[in-house]
Write a protein that holds these residues in place. Structure first.
Motif, mmCIF file in Angstrom:
data_model
loop_
_atom_site.group_PDB
_atom_site.id
_atom_site.type_symbol
_atom_site.label_atom_id
_atom_site.label_comp_id
_atom_site.label_asym_id
_atom_site.label_seq_id
_atom_site.Cartn_x
_atom_site.Cartn_y
_atom_site.Cartn_z
ATOM 1 N N LYS A 301 0.836 -1.216 0.000
ATOM 2 C CA LYS A 301 0.000 0.000 0.000
ATOM 3 C C LYS A 301 0.866 1.259 0.000
ATOM 4 O O LYS A 301 0.423 2.324 -0.387
ATOM 5 C CB LYS A 301 -0.927 0.003 1.224
ATOM 6 N N GLU A 302 2.101 1.116 0.483
ATOM 7 C CA GLU A 302 3.016 2.265 0.497
ATOM 8 C C GLU A 302 3.468 2.597 -0.922
ATOM 9 O O GLU A 302 3.559 1.704 -1.767
ATOM 10 C CB GLU A 302 4.267 1.932 1.326
ATOM 11 N N SER A 303 3.795 3.870 -1.144
ATOM 12 C CA SER A 303 4.322 4.250 -2.457
ATOM 13 C C SER A 303 5.714 3.650 -2.618
ATOM 14 O O SER A 303 6.357 3.258 -1.634
ATOM 15 C CB SER A 303 4.415 5.769 -2.564
ATOM 16 N N LEU A 304 6.199 3.584 -3.859
ATOM 17 C CA LEU A 304 7.543 3.038 -4.128
ATOM 18 C C LEU A 304 8.601 3.795 -3.323
ATOM 19 O O LEU A 304 9.482 3.194 -2.706
ATOM 20 C CB LEU A 304 7.848 3.140 -5.626
ATOM 21 N N THR A 305 8.486 5.123 -3.302
ATOM 22 C CA THR A 305 9.480 5.951 -2.595
ATOM 23 C C THR A 305 9.501 5.612 -1.107
ATOM 24 O O THR A 305 10.565 5.416 -0.526
ATOM 25 C CB THR A 305 9.146 7.449 -2.766
#
Length: 434
Positions: A301-305
């Protein structure tokens, strides 16, 4: 000038040069030794900092309690040791008796009911007998630490092997992309600061000083008992050192101010007690970090960054901890051996080797995440940048762990395959556009 003079001048210059070279090499050696000693001392200071902070907050709480109550209230806290006068001492169970098997928790025991004088003298004899755990004959010289094993012998459970392809791919990609990340990895450790005036005020309080005097006087037998426990402590497992330190700190927490009281007992084995605490705290911190890394899960769910930053930060912490231990382990392991404290966990055959292998999980998760992102990106320059990012991280861990295991090799092969597919796709599109 005659030729003879030239030769003698040259030979004297040679001698001067040789002498200055010898001096500089001896200075370099001395400088290296001093740096090692400074690193060791820094590590020792850091490992004891947390312990000091705990002691300070405990002292602060006790002082507030003593300010709220009268001196008679303060004196009543010593009743737990059944100490109504200086001569009476009810011996506490020693560490071995308390442990009674490794599975028992190390809570500080409840004081036994007040015994009769006859029972006191009998149990004192028993305590004295129990102290003779280590014979007083000289200990045999411990074997020197084994040389670090080849990487393939690091772990029976996981076998790693070198993967030259990642080294090649990393080098070819970094040639294309000259821009390297300049990450600053400074993490400031907050330290509890005590205002000087506040310390002065605390130390001037008569209740505090009288409490220390009372401890020195009434707890003499108890402290002598602890001195024998620390002096005779000998361990084969580092986890037993953790248990012992937890028990010792629990016992010492009954003193109003540990350091102020123990200052009056010159026979207190301070160097051994500090070494036991340092080993226990360092091992505990490394073990906790190893558990955090080996159980790491990527949150999709977290962004790639966010995800890659989290993995990078965890790997940075891991490498920093391992490097710190490796830098100080020669001098530390010698001290630990002298005090019968286990030291093998500091080498690649122990916990440090396991920590290096744990980082493979981060490499695998990182490459999987990059592969997933590559499948959803259409911009060629973005793909190249992502590919470099993934390979750089994987290469770094490959060098750190000494190779990849099967699962990490599979993640690397998948990343290469996705990268090649994207490259061909763009190349094909470019040809169609011509």
């Amino acid at each position: 000038m005659p030729p003879g003079d030239d030769e003698s001048q040259i030979s004297s210059l040679k001698k001067q040069l040789e002498a200055s070279f010898a001096r500089s090499s001896s200075l370099e050696k001395e400088n290296h030794e001093l740096r090692q000693e400074v690193a060791r001392l820094k590590a020792q200071i850091n490992s004891l900092k947390a312990h000091d902070n705990e002691r300070k907050s405990l002292l602060w709480k006790k002082l507030q309690n003593s300010m709220d109550g009268s001196n008679t209230d303060h004196a009543s806290q010593y009743k737990q040791y059944n100490l109504d006068d200086e001569t009476t001492f009810c011996p506490k169970p020693n560490f071995q008796e308390l442990q009674g098997g490794k599975d028992r928790s190390m809570n500080v025991p409840k004081p036994p009911p007040r015994p009769t004088p006859a029972a006191i003298s009998h149990s004192l004899k028993q305590v004295n007998q129990n102290q003779i755990k280590v014979p007083s004959m000289p200990m045999p010289a411990p074997a020197p630490p084994p040389p670090p094993l080849p990487s393939k012998l690091l772990s029976g459970a996981k076998s790693v092997r070198r993967v030259p392809e990642i080294v090649e791919l990393y080098r070819s990609l970094t040639k294309k992309d000259a821009q390297m990340d300049n990450r600053t990895n400074a993490s400031a450790t907050p330290v509890m600061a005590f205002n000087k005036n506040m310390i002065g005020e605390i130390e001037n309080r008569s209740s505090y000083l009288s409490a220390i005097k009372s401890d020195v006087k009434k707890q003499k037998e108890f402290i002598n008992f602890l001195i024998k426990e620390v002096e005779s402590a000998s361990f084969s497992e580092i986890s037993d050192v953790e248990t012992f330190v937890k028990w010792l700190d629990g016992e010492l927490s009954s003193l109003v101010d540990e350091r102020a009281v123990l200052k009056h007992f010159p026979q207190w084995p301070e160097r051994k007690a500090d070494a036991l605490r340092e080993a226990a705290f360092n091992y505990r911190d490394l073990k906790n970090l190893e558990t955090e890394v080996s159980s790491f899960e990527d949150n999709r769910k977290e962004s790639l960054t966010q995800a890659t930053r989290r993995m990078q930060a965890l790997q940075d912490r891991l490498e920093q901890s391992v490097n710190n231990t490796e830098r100080m382990r020669e001098s530390s392991s010698k001290r630990y051996r002298d005090f019968q404290i286990p030291w093998e966990w500091m080498f690649d055959t122990g916990l440090i080797g396991q920590m290096k292998l744990s980082s493979l999980r981060l490499a695998k998760e990182y490459m999987k995440r990059i592969s997933k992102e590559l499948k959803s990106i259409n911009e060629y320059s973005q793909e190249q940048s992502l590919m470099l990012q993934g390979v750089r991280f994987a290469y770094k861990i490959h060098q750190f762990a000494g190779g990849f295991d099967t699962e990490t090799i599979n993640a690397f092969e998948e990343l290469k395959k996705v990268g090649m597919r994207s490259h061909h796709h763009h190349h094909h599109n470019n040809n169609n556009n011509v």
